[in-house]
Scaffold this active site. Structure first.
Site: not given
Length: 144
Positions: A17-19
């Site tokens: 996942l990213d932010g």
């Protein structure tokens, strides 16, 4: 299921996942690479023959359509297969689908056959061409 179509199952993990709490766009490249490794694991003689001949498949272009977000805990299926073989290049198609049937991403990857010693693309011919042609699928096979 066609032997020409690779299917890899994976679960989205936190490190994917990213932010924004969805799969980072670069991770899809890794998911698709996993699909290609699985595809060639199913056809080891082809890779062995290429290496012995001083040839290798090399990616020269990749076009990805991101269609929906995948999130932690989603179960995905990565489908991979060859859809076209030309004189000097071919196209590998990828489709990533969530377990609920949602198409998450799809991509067309163009590859060439590299002459490792000369460091340049070579013609796709002979037994390699026939082997790839025998594995070629229509895009419709990815939705069956």
């Amino acid at each position: 299921m066609s032997a020409s179509l690779s299917r890899v199952q994976l679960r989205v993990r936190g490190y994917h996942l990213d932010g924004y709490e969805h799969v980072n766009n670069a991770r899809y490249l890794e998911f698709m690479e996993e699909g290609r490794w699985d595809f060639f694991d199913k056809h080891p003689a082809m890779i062995k023959e290429l290496h012995q001949a001083g040839r290798a498949f090399v990616v020269v272009n990749l076009n990805i359509d991101y269609l929906a977000a995948a999130r932690q805990g989603d179960d995905l299926e990565v489908m991979t297969g060859i859809i076209e073989v030309g004189e000097r290049s071919g196209i590998c198609h990828h489709r990533i689908v969530r377990s609920d049937g949602t198409l998450i991403a799809q991509a067309d990857l163009t590859f060439v056959l590299l002459d490792v010693r000369a460091n340049k693309a070579s013609a796709i011919e002979g037994d390699v061409r026939q082997a790839l042609a025998d594995l070629t699928l229509a895009k419709e096979a990815f939705t069956a």
